[in-house]
Each structure stands twice: as structure tokens, then as C-alpha cells.
Write a protein that holds these residues in place. Sequence first.
Motif, PDB file in Angstrom:
ATOM      1  N   GLU A  48     111.546  34.376  -6.779  1.00  0.00           N
ATOM      2  CA  GLU A  48     111.884  33.122  -6.097  1.00  0.00           C
ATOM      3  C   GLU A  48     113.010  32.379  -6.808  1.00  0.00           C
ATOM      4  O   GLU A  48     113.878  31.791  -6.160  1.00  0.00           O
ATOM      5  CB  GLU A  48     110.636  32.243  -5.976  1.00  0.00           C
ATOM      6  CG  GLU A  48     109.639  32.794  -4.971  1.00  0.00           C
ATOM      7  CD  GLU A  48     108.435  31.892  -4.767  1.00  0.00           C
ATOM      8  OE1 GLU A  48     108.362  30.829  -5.449  1.00  0.00           O
ATOM      9  OE2 GLU A  48     107.575  32.232  -3.947  1.00  0.00           O
ATOM     10  N   ARG A  49     113.002  32.410  -8.142  1.00  0.00           N
ATOM     11  CA  ARG A  49     114.099  31.769  -8.875  1.00  0.00           C
ATOM     12  C   ARG A  49     115.421  32.470  -8.573  1.00  0.00           C
ATOM     13  O   ARG A  49     116.465  31.820  -8.385  1.00  0.00           O
ATOM     14  CB  ARG A  49     113.810  31.786 -10.383  1.00  0.00           C
ATOM     15  CG  ARG A  49     112.755  30.792 -10.827  1.00  0.00           C
ATOM     16  CD  ARG A  49     112.687  30.663 -12.337  1.00  0.00           C
ATOM     17  NE  ARG A  49     112.046  31.821 -12.951  1.00  0.00           N
ATOM     18  CZ  ARG A  49     110.730  31.915 -13.188  1.00  0.00           C
ATOM     19  NH1 ARG A  49     109.920  30.926 -12.839  1.00  0.00           N
ATOM     20  NH2 ARG A  49     110.232  32.995 -13.765  1.00  0.00           N
ATOM     21  N   ASN A  50     115.394  33.803  -8.508  1.00  0.00           N
ATOM     22  CA  ASN A  50     116.604  34.554  -8.191  1.00  0.00           C
ATOM     23  C   ASN A  50     117.071  34.278  -6.764  1.00  0.00           C
ATOM     24  O   ASN A  50     118.267  34.111  -6.505  1.00  0.00           O
ATOM     25  CB  ASN A  50     116.358  36.053  -8.384  1.00  0.00           C
ATOM     26  CG  ASN A  50     116.124  36.431  -9.836  1.00  0.00           C
ATOM     27  OD1 ASN A  50     116.531  35.710 -10.744  1.00  0.00           O
ATOM     28  ND2 ASN A  50     115.475  37.553 -10.056  1.00  0.00           N
ATOM     29  N   LEU A  51     116.125  34.242  -5.826  1.00  0.00           N
ATOM     30  CA  LEU A  51     116.472  34.010  -4.425  1.00  0.00           C
ATOM     31  C   LEU A  51     117.021  32.598  -4.213  1.00  0.00           C
ATOM     32  O   LEU A  51     117.916  32.391  -3.387  1.00  0.00           O
ATOM     33  CB  LEU A  51     115.246  34.234  -3.540  1.00  0.00           C
ATOM     34  CG  LEU A  51     114.784  35.687  -3.388  1.00  0.00           C
ATOM     35  CD1 LEU A  51     113.443  35.747  -2.675  1.00  0.00           C
ATOM     36  CD2 LEU A  51     115.825  36.497  -2.633  1.00  0.00           C
ATOM     37  N   GLY A  56     120.951  29.535  -2.337  1.00  0.00           N
ATOM     38  CA  GLY A  56     121.146  28.087  -2.377  1.00  0.00           C
ATOM     39  C   GLY A  56     119.980  27.327  -1.777  1.00  0.00           C
ATOM     40  O   GLY A  56     120.048  26.104  -1.595  1.00  0.00           O
ATOM     41  N   THR A  57     118.897  28.022  -1.460  1.00  0.00           N
ATOM     42  CA  THR A  57     117.726  27.395  -0.847  1.00  0.00           C
ATOM     43  C   THR A  57     116.907  26.629  -1.885  1.00  0.00           C
ATOM     44  O   THR A  57     116.623  27.144  -2.964  1.00  0.00           O
ATOM     45  CB  THR A  57     116.821  28.468  -0.198  1.00  0.00           C
ATOM     46  OG1 THR A  57     117.554  29.155   0.802  1.00  0.00           O
ATOM     47  CG2 THR A  57     115.596  27.849   0.436  1.00  0.00           C
ATOM     48  N   GLU A  62     110.422  27.776   2.332  1.00  0.00           N
ATOM     49  CA  GLU A  62     111.381  28.830   2.656  1.00  0.00           C
ATOM     50  C   GLU A  62     111.410  29.880   1.552  1.00  0.00           C
ATOM     51  O   GLU A  62     111.490  31.092   1.824  1.00  0.00           O
ATOM     52  CB  GLU A  62     112.772  28.241   2.870  1.00  0.00           C
ATOM     53  CG  GLU A  62     113.877  29.265   3.124  1.00  0.00           C
ATOM     54  CD  GLU A  62     113.686  30.072   4.390  1.00  0.00           C
ATOM     55  OE1 GLU A  62     114.400  31.075   4.553  1.00  0.00           O
ATOM     56  OE2 GLU A  62     112.807  29.721   5.218  1.00  0.00           O
ATOM     57  N   LEU A  63     111.355  29.451   0.303  1.00  0.00           N
ATOM     58  CA  LEU A  63     111.335  30.404  -0.800  1.00  0.00           C
ATOM     59  C   LEU A  63     110.055  31.238  -0.792  1.00  0.00           C
ATOM     60  O   LEU A  63     110.085  32.434  -1.088  1.00  0.00           O
ATOM     61  CB  LEU A  63     111.488  29.679  -2.135  1.00  0.00           C
ATOM     62  CG  LEU A  63     112.892  29.170  -2.458  1.00  0.00           C
ATOM     63  CD1 LEU A  63     112.878  28.323  -3.732  1.00  0.00           C
ATOM     64  CD2 LEU A  63     113.865  30.342  -2.622  1.00  0.00           C
ATOM     65  N   ARG A  64     108.935  30.609  -0.443  1.00  0.00           N
ATOM     66  CA  ARG A  64     107.683  31.367  -0.342  1.00  0.00           C
ATOM     67  C   ARG A  64     107.788  32.405   0.765  1.00  0.00           C
ATOM     68  O   ARG A  64     107.325  33.550   0.610  1.00  0.00           O
ATOM     69  CB  ARG A  64     106.505  30.411  -0.074  1.00  0.00           C
ATOM     70  CG  ARG A  64     106.120  29.530  -1.249  1.00  0.00           C
ATOM     71  CD  ARG A  64     105.526  30.330  -2.394  1.00  0.00           C
ATOM     72  NE  ARG A  64     104.243  30.921  -2.061  1.00  0.00           N
ATOM     73  CZ  ARG A  64     103.071  30.334  -2.268  1.00  0.00           C
ATOM     74  NH1 ARG A  64     103.022  29.118  -2.801  1.00  0.00           N
ATOM     75  NH2 ARG A  64     101.947  30.941  -1.958  1.00  0.00           N
ATOM     76  N   ARG A  65     108.399  32.031   1.886  1.00  0.00           N
ATOM     77  CA  ARG A  65     108.568  32.974   2.995  1.00  0.00           C
ATOM     78  C   ARG A  65     109.468  34.131   2.574  1.00  0.00           C
ATOM     79  O   ARG A  65     109.165  35.302   2.827  1.00  0.00           O
ATOM     80  CB  ARG A  65     109.159  32.260   4.209  1.00  0.00           C
ATOM     81  CG  ARG A  65     109.284  33.145   5.446  1.00  0.00           C
ATOM     82  CD  ARG A  65     110.160  32.519   6.503  1.00  0.00           C
ATOM     83  NE  ARG A  65     111.563  32.472   6.087  1.00  0.00           N
ATOM     84  CZ  ARG A  65     112.378  33.523   6.135  1.00  0.00           C
ATOM     85  NH1 ARG A  65     111.943  34.700   6.533  1.00  0.00           N
ATOM     86  NH2 ARG A  65     113.637  33.390   5.751  1.00  0.00           N
ATOM     87  N   LEU A  66     110.568  33.799   1.917  1.00  0.00           N
ATOM     88  CA  LEU A  66     111.500  34.832   1.479  1.00  0.00           C
ATOM     89  C   LEU A  66     110.875  35.761   0.442  1.00  0.00           C
ATOM     90  O   LEU A  66     111.055  36.983   0.498  1.00  0.00           O
ATOM     91  CB  LEU A  66     112.758  34.182   0.887  1.00  0.00           C
ATOM     92  CG  LEU A  66     113.865  33.776   1.851  1.00  0.00           C
ATOM     93  CD1 LEU A  66     115.002  33.107   1.084  1.00  0.00           C
ATOM     94  CD2 LEU A  66     114.385  34.972   2.638  1.00  0.00           C
ATOM     95  N   SER A  67     110.148  35.190  -0.503  1.00  0.00           N
ATOM     96  CA  SER A  67     109.561  36.030  -1.553  1.00  0.00           C
ATOM     97  C   SER A  67     108.448  36.917  -1.002  1.00  0.00           C
ATOM     98  O   SER A  67     108.257  38.046  -1.471  1.00  0.00           O
ATOM     99  CB  SER A  67     109.036  35.167  -2.706  1.00  0.00           C
ATOM    100  OG  SER A  67     107.984  34.319  -2.291  1.00  0.00           O
ATOM    101  N   ARG A  68     107.741  36.435  -0.008  1.00  0.00           N
ATOM    102  CA  ARG A  68     106.713  37.272   0.634  1.00  0.00           C
ATOM    103  C   ARG A  68     107.382  38.461   1.332  1.00  0.00           C
ATOM    104  O   ARG A  68     106.964  39.612   1.165  1.00  0.00           O
ATOM    105  CB  ARG A  68     105.906  36.448   1.643  1.00  0.00           C
ATOM    106  CG  ARG A  68     104.788  37.236   2.342  1.00  0.00           C
ATOM    107  CD  ARG A  68     104.103  36.355   3.380  1.00  0.00           C
ATOM    108  NE  ARG A  68     103.122  37.070   4.161  1.00  0.00           N
ATOM    109  CZ  ARG A  68     101.831  37.165   3.871  1.00  0.00           C
ATOM    110  NH1 ARG A  68     101.360  36.574   2.780  1.00  0.00           N
ATOM    111  NH2 ARG A  68     101.001  37.840   4.646  1.00  0.00           N
ATOM    112  N   VAL A 205     128.907  33.667  -9.857  1.00  0.00           N
ATOM    113  CA  VAL A 205     128.669  33.840  -8.426  1.00  0.00           C
ATOM    114  C   VAL A 205     127.897  32.628  -7.910  1.00  0.00           C
ATOM    115  O   VAL A 205     126.812  32.322  -8.410  1.00  0.00           O
ATOM    116  CB  VAL A 205     127.868  35.125  -8.128  1.00  0.00           C
ATOM    117  CG1 VAL A 205     127.612  35.252  -6.630  1.00  0.00           C
ATOM    118  CG2 VAL A 205     128.610  36.353  -8.631  1.00  0.00           C
ATOM    119  N   GLY A 206     128.489  31.931  -6.948  1.00  0.00           N
ATOM    120  CA  GLY A 206     127.807  30.794  -6.352  1.00  0.00           C
ATOM    121  C   GLY A 206     127.479  29.690  -7.334  1.00  0.00           C
ATOM    122  O   GLY A 206     126.458  29.011  -7.191  1.00  0.00           O
TER     123      GLY A 206
END
Length: 322
Positions: A48-51, A56-57, A62-68, A205-206
Motif C-alpha cells: 500500500e505504501r508503494n501503491l 498519488g492516491t 482506495e488503497l485497500r481496494r488496490l492492495s486487495r 519518479v513522481g
Amino acid sequence: MRAFDPARLMLLAWRVVPRLPRALVRGIFDVVAVVAHTLRIDGVKQLERNLARLTGTTSAPELRRLSRAGMRSYMRYYAEAFQLPGMSEAEVDARVRSTGYEQYTERVAQGGTAVLALGHAGNWDLAGAWANRHIGQVITVAERLEPPELFEAFMGFRESLGMVILPLEKGGGVFRRLLKESRRPGVIPLLADRDLSSTGVDVQVGGHEVRVAPGPAALALARGIPVMPVLIHYERLTGARRRAARSPWGIHIQFLPEVEVPAAGPGVTSADRVAQMTQDWFTAYTRALAQVPQDWHMLQKVYTADLDPERLARARAQAEET
């Protein structure tokens, strides 16, 4: 009683999983992914930290959704890797879609070499099995695994497909061997989105700093050829392709624009040119990756803000001495 040994479990899975029904394997590994995400293991938190930095989230839901989704993608890779020895060529072909690769097929056919820079996304083993038949002989590096039988099983299968696998060993001169192998026609895909050693290159990057492996850029510079970023990500399959693949999932191998070798000049060192190429390919790669962040299997620390400052300082100091 012997302690739990994950490596032995992987070796058992390597032997057993190819014999099991595809749907059963997908279900088992998907359950493992969901359980790991629910338990909030350390890898999930780091993912989640990487995502958050990649996308930029800042939204926690949203991070929980992405990490799942990321954990399900990660475990899908393992399920497919264990199944790969039992896949037919037709099944592999149905699972893979590739864009932008035609020029490299022609280059290899004419006796050339293509150096590819990849990250830990999608399924690079499946991509390698496909590329070895459709583009040219795959020459790559594999980290040694323990126990030795596990490494030999993975290596033996890849070599049975015609790939050339160079074991990564400290002081083993793997770069020299890669340089030698690159003199013959083929494609050299190197996973390079993480390197915490003294040879790592810091890139921006970013607005964040990442420590990336210099291998693809260094090899391309030594050969005087471009380095090609390649993004691999999952896609849903339907219809005839899904039936042929025996899976609801396939991969898209996306060849991004080439990164040319920077011009030499007064005061410009080889290290400067490697750093510039690394910055350029990784910028292009992460820009594309941000569109499919759930397929980045980076559960480890990669952004320098997360690294141990003392260890990072030692690595940088060692790099300056060499």
C-alpha cells in the motif's frame, strides 16, 4: 518436529500443482491472497505504501481496494507459475497478447539482440515462455533458490523451453556472462525495478526516489543498443480465447518506446550514461504501470524513503569507492 519450511512447500507445490484442475488451483491461491490481505501482513502494508507513491492516491479505502486486487494478482502469478510446466503451447499462446514486439522479432531474425527492462508485474515467466517461441531465444538471470532442488526444478523447466538461464551469484561474473551471451541473437529480459545493493541507481519518479537495478542500461550501453521497457499486466479473457487459455485471465505484454544510448561527451562518464538510461526507462515504465497498479507485485521496500538510512548510506558510500 521440523519448523515450517516455505521453500519445501514451494517445491511440493511445483510437483503437485500442475496435476490439479486449473479452477481448483486458481481458487486456492485466490483464497490465500484474500486471507493475507485481511490479516494485513507486513507485505500488504508495504504494498500500500508503494501503491500510494506510484499512483498519488491518499484515500485509505482506495488503497485497500488496490492492495486487495494486488494481492490477488500476486498470488495469481504464483498459481500460474506452478501450472506453467503443464501448459501446452496453444494454452500459453491463448493467454498472451503482445503489442509493439514485431520490430524485435525482425531484429533477432537478422542476428541482433534486444535488451528488455522489466518490473515485477504480471507474469514474466509466462511472457518468457511465449517470447522464446515468438521473438527469439530468451537469455536471462535467475536468483538462486533454496533448497537447490527448487532452483533446479524452475531452471530445468525454463531451459526445456529453450531459454538460457544464468544463475545470479555474488562474485559470479554474471554481467560478463550476460555480455557474452548477448553476442548471439535473442532477447534479454531483466527484472530491474528493485536493487538495494551498492550498484543500485537512484532515480526520481513522481516526486519520489526509487533505487533501481542498472543491469539493463549497463548491458545496453556495453552493446551500444537501446534498452526497451516492457510492461506485463493481466487482462480478462472472454469467448474462444478464454476457452483456449483454460483461464479467465491472460497477460498483455506491452513493449514501450526504446530508450536510446545517451551520447558520450566531455565529463560524461559511463556511470552517468547508465544512470540517464535507467531514469528514462523507469520513468516510461512507471507511467504505464500507474494505469494498472494492481499488477505491480512489489511487497518489498523500494522507495528510498522506506529504506534503512544507515544501510542506504553504506551502499552509496561503497558505490562511490568503486
